[in-house]
Design a protein around this motif. Sequence first.
Motif, PDB file in Angstrom:
ATOM      1  N   MET A 289      61.985   7.112  36.837  1.00 13.90           N
ATOM      2  CA  MET A 289      63.040   7.902  36.786  1.00 13.90           C
ATOM      3  C   MET A 289      63.635   8.048  35.854  1.00 13.90           C
ATOM      4  O   MET A 289      63.785   8.751  34.679  1.00 13.90           O
ATOM      5  CB  MET A 289      63.531   8.516  37.548  1.00 13.90           C
ATOM      6  CG  MET A 289      62.352   9.092  38.904  1.00 13.90           C
ATOM      7  SD  MET A 289      63.701   9.948  40.310  1.00 13.90           S
ATOM      8  CE  MET A 289      64.118   8.541  40.563  1.00 13.90           C
ATOM      9  N   GLY A 290      64.675   6.597  36.177  1.00 19.78           N
ATOM     10  CA  GLY A 290      65.485   6.375  34.886  1.00 19.78           C
ATOM     11  C   GLY A 290      64.892   5.819  32.882  1.00 19.78           C
ATOM     12  O   GLY A 290      65.489   6.570  32.386  1.00 19.78           O
ATOM     13  N   LEU A 291      63.646   5.010  33.180  1.00 17.83           N
ATOM     14  CA  LEU A 291      63.844   4.408  32.064  1.00 17.83           C
ATOM     15  C   LEU A 291      62.532   5.690  31.429  1.00 17.83           C
ATOM     16  O   LEU A 291      62.705   5.723  30.083  1.00 17.83           O
ATOM     17  CB  LEU A 291      62.540   3.105  32.147  1.00 17.83           C
ATOM     18  CG  LEU A 291      63.323   2.363  32.832  1.00 17.83           C
ATOM     19  CD1 LEU A 291      62.421   1.441  32.764  1.00 17.83           C
ATOM     20  CD2 LEU A 291      64.977   1.911  31.627  1.00 17.83           C
ATOM     21  N   THR A 292      62.460   7.199  31.729  1.00 21.64           N
ATOM     22  CA  THR A 292      61.563   8.021  31.409  1.00 21.64           C
ATOM     23  C   THR A 292      62.468   8.766  30.101  1.00 21.64           C
ATOM     24  O   THR A 292      62.434   8.625  29.118  1.00 21.64           O
ATOM     25  CB  THR A 292      61.296   8.806  32.539  1.00 21.64           C
ATOM     26  OG1 THR A 292      59.904   8.137  32.623  1.00 21.64           O
ATOM     27  CG2 THR A 292      60.333   9.848  31.730  1.00 21.64           C
ATOM     28  N   PHE A 293      63.497   9.248  30.920  1.00 19.62           N
ATOM     29  CA  PHE A 293      64.900   8.700  30.222  1.00 19.62           C
ATOM     30  C   PHE A 293      65.682   8.550  29.195  1.00 19.62           C
ATOM     31  O   PHE A 293      65.968   8.899  27.674  1.00 19.62           O
ATOM     32  CB  PHE A 293      66.021   9.635  31.298  1.00 19.62           C
ATOM     33  CG  PHE A 293      65.511  10.845  32.041  1.00 19.62           C
ATOM     34  CD1 PHE A 293      65.128  12.282  31.567  1.00 19.62           C
ATOM     35  CD2 PHE A 293      65.128  11.017  32.960  1.00 19.62           C
ATOM     36  CE1 PHE A 293      64.575  12.995  32.313  1.00 19.62           C
ATOM     37  CE2 PHE A 293      64.368  11.449  34.080  1.00 19.62           C
ATOM     38  CZ  PHE A 293      64.485  13.019  33.318  1.00 19.62           C
ATOM     39  N   ILE A 294      65.951   7.440  29.814  1.00 20.20           N
ATOM     40  CA  ILE A 294      66.478   5.912  29.165  1.00 20.20           C
ATOM     41  C   ILE A 294      65.984   5.558  27.731  1.00 20.20           C
ATOM     42  O   ILE A 294      66.107   5.930  26.791  1.00 20.20           O
ATOM     43  CB  ILE A 294      66.245   4.593  29.647  1.00 20.20           C
ATOM     44  CG1 ILE A 294      68.074   4.487  30.833  1.00 20.20           C
ATOM     45  CG2 ILE A 294      67.190   3.348  28.889  1.00 20.20           C
ATOM     46  CD1 ILE A 294      68.129   3.419  31.736  1.00 20.20           C
ATOM     47  N   ASN A 295      64.104   5.322  27.503  1.00 23.98           N
ATOM     48  CA  ASN A 295      63.756   5.443  26.346  1.00 23.98           C
ATOM     49  C   ASN A 295      63.821   6.203  25.591  1.00 23.98           C
ATOM     50  O   ASN A 295      63.064   6.252  23.948  1.00 23.98           O
ATOM     51  CB  ASN A 295      62.604   4.802  27.367  1.00 23.98           C
ATOM     52  CG  ASN A 295      62.259   3.571  27.117  1.00 23.98           C
ATOM     53  OD1 ASN A 295      61.517   2.232  26.194  1.00 23.98           O
ATOM     54  ND2 ASN A 295      62.707   3.236  28.328  1.00 23.98           N
ATOM     55  N   ALA A 296      63.191   7.528  26.272  1.00 25.61           N
ATOM     56  CA  ALA A 296      63.593   8.765  25.275  1.00 25.61           C
ATOM     57  C   ALA A 296      64.742   8.626  24.537  1.00 25.61           C
ATOM     58  O   ALA A 296      64.743   9.006  23.090  1.00 25.61           O
ATOM     59  CB  ALA A 296      63.197  10.152  26.034  1.00 25.61           C
ATOM     60  N   ILE A 297      65.910   8.758  25.559  1.00 22.85           N
ATOM     61  CA  ILE A 297      66.950   8.527  24.545  1.00 22.85           C
ATOM     62  C   ILE A 297      67.477   7.386  23.543  1.00 22.85           C
ATOM     63  O   ILE A 297      67.634   7.168  23.033  1.00 22.85           O
ATOM     64  CB  ILE A 297      68.407   8.817  25.557  1.00 22.85           C
ATOM     65  CG1 ILE A 297      68.024   9.234  26.234  1.00 22.85           C
ATOM     66  CG2 ILE A 297      69.866   8.190  25.076  1.00 22.85           C
ATOM     67  CD1 ILE A 297      69.305   9.706  27.427  1.00 22.85           C
ATOM     68  N   VAL A 298      67.089   6.518  23.587  1.00 21.31           N
ATOM     69  CA  VAL A 298      66.811   4.818  22.847  1.00 21.31           C
ATOM     70  C   VAL A 298      65.896   5.026  21.867  1.00 21.31           C
ATOM     71  O   VAL A 298      67.338   5.271  20.480  1.00 21.31           O
ATOM     72  CB  VAL A 298      66.072   4.022  24.168  1.00 21.31           C
ATOM     73  CG1 VAL A 298      66.431   2.442  22.653  1.00 21.31           C
ATOM     74  CG2 VAL A 298      67.587   3.338  24.611  1.00 21.31           C
ATOM     75  N   PHE A 299      65.269   5.668  21.807  1.00 23.99           N
ATOM     76  CA  PHE A 299      64.379   5.411  20.927  1.00 23.99           C
ATOM     77  C   PHE A 299      64.662   6.597  20.106  1.00 23.99           C
ATOM     78  O   PHE A 299      64.650   6.962  18.454  1.00 23.99           O
ATOM     79  CB  PHE A 299      62.721   5.629  20.747  1.00 23.99           C
ATOM     80  CG  PHE A 299      62.182   3.698  21.297  1.00 23.99           C
ATOM     81  CD1 PHE A 299      61.596   3.202  20.502  1.00 23.99           C
ATOM     82  CD2 PHE A 299      62.454   3.643  22.565  1.00 23.99           C
ATOM     83  CE1 PHE A 299      61.452   2.032  20.280  1.00 23.99           C
ATOM     84  CE2 PHE A 299      61.869   2.581  22.929  1.00 23.99           C
ATOM     85  CZ  PHE A 299      61.418   1.413  22.128  1.00 23.99           C
ATOM     86  N   GLY A 300      64.883   7.912  20.605  1.00 17.94           N
ATOM     87  CA  GLY A 300      65.196   8.913  20.201  1.00 17.94           C
ATOM     88  C   GLY A 300      66.618   9.160  18.713  1.00 17.94           C
ATOM     89  O   GLY A 300      66.220   9.277  18.315  1.00 17.94           O
TER      90      GLY A 300
END
Length: 303
Positions: A67-78
Amino acid sequence: MALDFVAGCLGGVAGVLVGHPFDTVKVRLQVQNSNQPRYRGTVHCFRSIIRQESIFGLYKGIGSPMMGLTFINAIVFGVQGNTMRYLGKDTPLNQFLAGAAAGGIQCVICCPMELAKTRMQLQGMGEYQVKSKVYKNSLDCLIRIYKKQGICGINKGMVTTIFREIPAFGFYFLTYDCLTRALHCEPDDSYIIPKLLFAGGMSGIASWISTYPIDVIKSRMQADGVGGINQYSGIMDCIRQSYQKEGWQVFTKGLTSTLLRAFPVNAATFATVTLFLMYTRADDDCKELETASASAIQQHSSL
């Protein structure tokens, strides 16, 4: 801009599926009792978990990172992509700064997620008095911690997480940028996929090596208090006690499983992100060209 976030989500899912078993082993090795170690090393830990808890034991706590890495990677790469556009020039220094900015911002999600993951992974370890199944899942774990300790409880380990993530993501994107430049990764290259996998895997290894001792302390801080036992009064006390009891080797505990995990996880993550962005942007460019051509034809025919 939105493509960076979508690509990050896809990369995160790929990375979690590949690497979570290695992460479970890493955490178990990092926090086990040094006086009566349960596992002799990485391979023994893998075998013990599978024998005692089945293959699913390696995936304990996967709900939280999934759940978290879906948002984390979206944030990181975004954030990284948008920061690079803001900085203007695509230079190694800007890649490091953009990565560091992304690493710092995503700590808001990363810290609670890793706390839940760590607590879930420790279930079944006798020395932490959690032989029974205390938490149903990662969300239940966070809810229970919040009810007992409030917002501070679910953000336990935030300082060490920030100290780890900012330089780690800086080196992460810097290494990937340097390697893809050196390997001449181009869309029409027939070897682009193995090149991207190699660059992504090595970026993950460089990132972990740069901050691994901090990760050991973070895991110990987040594991502290499980079963009602608090060993450390703070970060410096954790460092002092760990060093006094186990020597400098304590800061490399679990490093082997971490590096074994880092290569495939980040190879999958970066390759997925890069290929997604490469082909979606290529399609967008084609559509723009088609639109421009159609417009030109219409204007020509109206003359």
